[in-house]
Design an enzyme around this catalytic site. Structure first.
Site, mmCIF file in Angstrom:
data_model
loop_
_atom_site.group_PDB
_atom_site.id
_atom_site.type_symbol
_atom_site.label_atom_id
_atom_site.label_comp_id
_atom_site.label_asym_id
_atom_site.label_seq_id
_atom_site.Cartn_x
_atom_site.Cartn_y
_atom_site.Cartn_z
ATOM 1 N N CYS A 58 -3.667 -1.188 0.110
ATOM 2 C CA CYS A 58 -4.733 -1.389 -0.882
ATOM 3 C C CYS A 58 -4.839 -0.167 -1.799
ATOM 4 O O CYS A 58 -5.121 0.938 -1.336
ATOM 5 C CB CYS A 58 -6.044 -1.628 -0.144
ATOM 6 S SG CYS A 58 -7.530 -1.500 -1.125
ATOM 7 N N CYS A 61 -8.226 1.575 -1.844
ATOM 8 C CA CYS A 61 -8.406 2.244 -0.539
ATOM 9 C C CYS A 61 -7.661 3.571 -0.518
ATOM 10 O O CYS A 61 -8.174 4.571 -0.015
ATOM 11 C CB CYS A 61 -7.901 1.356 0.592
ATOM 12 S SG CYS A 61 -8.713 -0.254 0.726
#
Length: 131
Positions: A58, A61
């Site tokens: 991600c 992230c």
């Protein structure tokens, strides 16, 4: 079925699908209303806990990860900060109603008190912890 009714059938199917999505999103998250999280770090904590649900693949992230690590070091005496990989802990993520990542959940006395989705600032993380 007449070929002139195909558009109506498609429209009906799309409306039914949208209704299903709306009902699914309106369903309360499974962790809300619970007294305690299933995370041991939360159950046994005497300080506020911030949990980041993330995945290595991600992009947001990865960008917020260093900020979370830095925050963890800075508040280690006043709070706990935990990073939880949803790919490795999928059941735990599902039990907390995680639908997008990154998602941050803050707990006090074992109760969920705040939830944010997306990459958030360190100031927002501190606010979620009540610091």
């Amino acid at each position: 079925m007449k070929s002139s009714n195909i558009g109506l059938w498609i429209a009906g199917a799309v409306m039914a699908w949208c209704g299903w999505i709306a009902l699914d999103m309106a369903t309360p998250l499974s962790s809300q209303g619970r007294n305690y999280s299933t995370l041991p770090e939360v159950k046994n904590a005497t300080v506020p806990v911030l949990v980041e649900f993330y995945a290595d693949w991600c992009g947001p992230c990865r960008s917020v990860g260093p900020v979370v690590e830095e925050l963890s070091r800075e508040v280690s005496d006043r709070a706990k900060v935990v990073r939880l990989d949803v790919d490795l802990q999928s059941e735990l993520a599902a039990s907390h109603g995680i639908r997008s990542i990154p998602t941050f959940i803050s707990f006090k006395e074992g109760r969920e008190v705040a939830r944010e989705s997306g990459a958030i600032s360190k100031a927002k993380m501190l606010q979620m912890l009540g610091l």
